[in-house]
Design a protein around this motif. Structure first.
Motif, PDB file in Angstrom:
ATOM      1  N   THR A 171      51.872  34.520  17.656  1.00  0.00           N
ATOM      2  CA  THR A 171      52.625  33.371  17.144  1.00  0.00           C
ATOM      3  C   THR A 171      53.832  33.091  18.032  1.00  0.00           C
ATOM      4  OG1 THR A 171      51.941  33.841  14.868  1.00  0.00           O
ATOM      5  CG2 THR A 171      53.902  32.463  15.169  1.00  0.00           C
ATOM      6  N   GLY A 172      54.533  34.153  18.437  1.00  0.00           N
ATOM      7  CA  GLY A 172      55.668  33.980  19.342  1.00  0.00           C
ATOM      8  C   GLY A 172      55.269  33.346  20.655  1.00  0.00           C
ATOM      9  N   ILE A 204      60.332  37.320  16.300  1.00  0.00           N
ATOM     10  CA  ILE A 204      58.985  37.476  15.741  1.00  0.00           C
ATOM     11  C   ILE A 204      58.123  38.333  16.675  1.00  0.00           C
ATOM     12  CG2 ILE A 204      57.872  35.415  16.754  1.00  0.00           C
ATOM     13  CD1 ILE A 204      56.563  34.980  14.000  1.00  0.00           C
ATOM     14  N   ILE A 228      52.777  31.292  21.143  1.00  0.00           N
ATOM     15  CA  ILE A 228      52.488  29.878  20.884  1.00  0.00           C
ATOM     16  C   ILE A 228      53.792  29.083  20.783  1.00  0.00           C
ATOM     17  CG2 ILE A 228      51.515  28.281  19.195  1.00  0.00           C
ATOM     18  CD1 ILE A 228      49.408  30.472  18.599  1.00  0.00           C
ATOM     19  N   VAL A 229      54.816  29.686  20.197  1.00  0.00           N
ATOM     20  CA  VAL A 229      56.135  29.048  20.155  1.00  0.00           C
ATOM     21  C   VAL A 229      56.659  28.840  21.576  1.00  0.00           C
ATOM     22  CG1 VAL A 229      58.560  29.393  19.499  1.00  0.00           C
ATOM     23  CG2 VAL A 229      56.736  29.903  17.866  1.00  0.00           C
ATOM     24  N   THR A 241      49.133  39.266  15.193  1.00  0.00           N
ATOM     25  CA  THR A 241      49.244  37.850  14.812  1.00  0.00           C
ATOM     26  C   THR A 241      50.663  37.343  15.028  1.00  0.00           C
ATOM     27  OG1 THR A 241      47.485  38.119  13.158  1.00  0.00           O
ATOM     28  CG2 THR A 241      48.940  36.203  12.938  1.00  0.00           C
ATOM     29  N   LEU A 242      51.659  38.157  14.633  1.00  0.00           N
ATOM     30  CA  LEU A 242      53.058  37.763  14.825  1.00  0.00           C
ATOM     31  C   LEU A 242      53.390  37.627  16.306  1.00  0.00           C
ATOM     32  CD1 LEU A 242      54.857  39.986  12.139  1.00  0.00           C
ATOM     33  CD2 LEU A 242      54.264  37.553  11.990  1.00  0.00           C
ATOM     34  N   TYR A 243      52.915  38.567  17.114  1.00  0.00           N
ATOM     35  CA  TYR A 243      53.208  38.527  18.550  1.00  0.00           C
ATOM     36  C   TYR A 243      52.595  37.274  19.185  1.00  0.00           C
ATOM     37  CZ  TYR A 243      54.159  40.421  23.213  1.00  0.00           C
ATOM     38  OH  TYR A 243      54.641  40.622  24.500  1.00  0.00           O
ATOM     39  N   HIS A 266      61.183  33.240  18.901  1.00  0.00           N
ATOM     40  CA  HIS A 266      60.121  33.942  19.624  1.00  0.00           C
ATOM     41  C   HIS A 266      60.499  35.400  19.835  1.00  0.00           C
ATOM     42  CE1 HIS A 266      57.720  34.434  23.647  1.00  0.00           C
ATOM     43  NE2 HIS A 266      57.282  35.223  22.696  1.00  0.00           N
TER      44      HIS A 266
END
Length: 727
Positions: free
Chosen positions: A446-447, A385, A449-450, A442-444, A382
């Motif tokens: 995604t982190g 990313i 959501i992790v 999108t990458l942020y 996290h």
């Protein structure tokens, strides 16, 4: 002495953490959708409540007040109890605070997409919700003050200082900026007009960043960073200097958002001076935070929580260096209204607020569930990313900002005319940067959501959240006098009431010096005899402009630069805005400035009436301007204009000083019918419009919302237009 036994309230901390996570996902998802709307502007075409202008304030409010706000309250409630060695003053007030705040957030999530907005940045919510915010904030304050009073620790720690400053200042800012005159249950007008409204709004807007997004997080930094590092704060003396200088100087800096505007020069210059001074206390705090980690850098390499804290504090340092630099007039002339500001804001939001919140959550959840974090590897993933997401978000926006500024100001080789006279040329040039921003966002996300997955698994493997047992010696009577050898500040740390009074004085001085002269001394806002109130139909159109969030993308403020005057028309004067409740200067130019739009497309001296252009542009912007990223607003063309409140609106304006006569108010509907008929006539001379829309007899074209919006746009700038001799 006998120790007293008590329990820390962990359940309220858990509730705020869970709310922060949920609303964080929602708020960032909306932000990501908005980023993709720059690439696919009509992705929600035809759905009014999902339009860019309505979702944008939902994103900012969700991230600031729902995600960051709930994280702040979680950190405050957890740290305050342990620093004061006392359970919160009232379990009932804690619960009322939590559920009241969530209800406010839900109210925002409903009203903003429906178009109920004041348009004032970070203060868009309408008057009933503003009252609820004030009441719940007072509940929070009572609970905090009550806990401080019943504490079992003699001195209040530095984190508590920042919490006190947060409570006092946010209350003052919110109340004064939200003074508005209700027209109906969900419609009001700001009591301030034009330049005064702009000054009060950015006094609030800048200091909402200072005292909602910064001071409480500095307090959390002073608690959670030493806890995670198992080290004391680097310097107690530096923390004293940091606190008092920060809260005193910060409150003066708001006018740097209004440089080269119609705000009086003396107010602009004060904002610049204090903004530059702000570097010192801001970096003092950053240094205090980073040097607290001295000796544990080996641990930072493996501990995900400390990694988040290091990047958060570094992001704070970057943002608080860049902010004062942006307040310098020569830098502001380049950056203002561009995507540079978007990059600047998100470095602070994503790194400072986001990463400090994530680090705190990863540190707190295992402790209140009596277990270990489910996966340190996922937390580290996290971190990396998320960091990559910040970089891919911010860097393209800096490039986009520099590109916009250079293209807007560029003249041809002879210096005779603008090299890029068509605003759309600057938009198409930066589309690759918008793609990169969407990828970074999108990458942020995604982190995040992790994080959600990691926290769910941690909670499942841990114990149910229970209140922690604790014990401490009761605090005996505190002497009101300074003890022998006791320094002044140590004495003040034993006297929270005096501490709060000193804090209040420190933050009121700057606001009073800047705002009162602008409101009370009329010579600060010279009037212009040619400027008249809006007609009833134009007032309706202005309210539609506000409802649709047009101010998010279009400014109405021409700065005194040759490039802007050449592109848009004569620069803006303070007297032009005396009837504007609220002001609509904007803070970002995704599209061109509209301050002289009526001169450009309406005034007979410069090409004749062009209502048809506005009609077609609202219906299908790409058919008028190929490559435009403006979404369509087709519902304005089909929906009937609601005139039921027009007389109430005009009466409210009279109360605020707009000189409508009783006869004008009584004849409001006649005036609307006359002006809308004139616009309808010009529209129906166009065969395509007549064929497509003129035959819908259920609602005559003149009674639709588009006509009111056209009336407003065609009015802009015409009061002060002077015919050029060449014309």
């Amino acid at each position: 002495m006998d120790k007293q036994q008590f329990y820390y309230d962990n359940k309220i901390v858990r509730n705020f953490i869970y709310a922060s996570i949920v609303f964080g996902v929602v708020g960032m998802l909306v932000g990501l959708i908005l980023a993709f709307m720059f690439l696919f502007p009509n992705v929600t075409s035809g759905i009014s409540f999902l339009s860019f202008g309505r979702l944008r304030p939902l994103h900012t409010n969700a991230v600031i007040f729902a995600f960051v706000g709930n994280a702040m309250f979680a950190g405050v409630y957890y740290s305050m109890q342990r620093l004061l060695k006392a359970r919160m003053f009232s379990d009932f007030l804690s619960k009322l605070h939590f559920w009241g705040w969530q209800l406010i957030i839900v109210s925002a999530a409903i009203t903003l997409p429906l178009g109920y907005t004041t348009s004032k940045e970070y203060a868009e919510l309408e008057w009933p919700i503003d009252i609820a915010i004030a009441l719940i904030w007072v509940v929070f304050g009572i609970n905090m003050i009550g806990t401080i009073i019943k504490r079992r620790e003699r001195h209040i720690y530095v984190a508590i200082w920042f919490y006190i400053a947060t409570f006092v200042t946010v209350a003052v800012l919110h109340i004064f900026n939200s003074l508005e005159l209700p027209v109906s249950g969900l419609k009001s007008y700001s009591v301030y007009a034009g330049v005064q409204d702009a000054l009060v709004q950015w006094w609030y807007g800048h200091n909402a960043v200072a005292f909602f997004l910064t001071t409480p997080f500095l307090g959390m930094m002073y608690y959670f960073v030493p806890k995670a590092a198992n080290r004391p704060v680097y310097s107690y003396r530096l923390s004293i200097i940091h606190f008092w200088s920060l809260i005193f100087i910060y409150i003066w800096a708001g006018p740097h958002h209004l440089l080269y505007s119609a705000l009086p020069d003396w107010a602009q210059n004060l904002g610049v001076v204090f903004s530059v001074m702000l570097i010192a206390p801001s970096w003092g705090g950053m240094i205090n935070g980073l040097l607290t980690l001295r000796g544990v850098w080996d641990k930072v390499r493996t501990d995900s929580v400390l990694k988040f804290y290091v990047v958060a504090i570094t992001g704070y340092g970057m943002a608080t260096f860049e902010g004062p630099m942006l307040s310098l007039k020569n830098v502001n002339a380049i950056a203002h209204f561009t995507d540079w500001i978007i990059a600047h804001v998100h470095v602070g939001a994503l790194a400072w607020n986001g990463f400090l919140s994530f680090g705190m959550i990863y540190w707190l959840i295992p402790r209140i569930t009596k277990t270990k974090l489910y996966s340190e590897k996922l937390a580290n993933f996290h971190f990396w990313i998320g960091t990559l997401g910040i970089i891919l978000y911010a860097l393209p926006m800096y490039v986009a900002g520099f590109t916009q500024a250079s293209m807007w100001k560029q003249f041809d080789a002879q210096g005779a005319k603008l090299e890029y006279g068509n605003f759309l040329e600057t938009v198409t040039q930066i589309m690759p940067m918008y793609w990169m921003r969407a990828i970074g966002g999108t990458l942020y996300l995604t982190g995040v959501i992790v994080l959600v997955y990691n926290i769910i698994k941690t909670v499942k493997q841990g114990s149910a959240v229970e209140d922690d047992a604790a014990e401490a010696v009761a605090l005996t009577t505190i002497s009101p006098n300074r003890l022998k050898g006791e320094k002044w500040h140590a004495w003040l740390e034993r006297k929270p009431v005096q501490f709060m009074l000193y804090t209040t004085v420190a933050i009121l001085i700057g606001g009073a010096v800047q705002i009162l002269p602008t409101i009370l001394v009329k010579s600060n806002i010279p009037t212009i005899a040619a400027v008249k109130p809006y007609t009833p139909l134009e007032l309706q159109g202005r309210d539609l402009y506000i409802r649709e969030g047009c101010v998010s993308c279009h400014s109405q403020l021409i700065r005194p630069f040759r490039s802007e005057v050449e592109r848009y028309g004569d620069y803006s004067k303070s007297g032009e805005f005396v009837y504007d409740h609220p002001f609509l200067w904007g803070s970002k130019r995704t599209g061109p400035d509209l301050a002289r739009e009526g001169v450009k497309r309406n005034n007979p001296f410069v090409g004749g009436r062009d209502n048809v252009w506005h009609f077609n542009h609202m219906y299908d912007p790409q058919s008028i301007s190929s490559g435009s990223i403006m979404p369509s607003y087709q519902w304005l063309i089909h929906d009937k204009l609601d005139n039921s409140l027009i007389q109430s609106k005009m009466k409210a304006m009279v109360t605020l000083g707009v000189p409508y006569t009783d006869q004008e108010i009584a004849d409001a509907m006649k005036s609307i019918d006359k002006q809308s008929t004139e616009i309808e006539t010009t529209l129906l001379t166009n065969n395509e419009i007549k064929k497509s829309f003129g035959n819908e007899t259920a609602v005559p074209l003149k009674n639709r919302e588009i006509v009111a919006l056209i009336a407003y746009l065609q009015r802009l700038g015409t009061d002060t237009y002077v015919k050029d001799k060449k014309e």
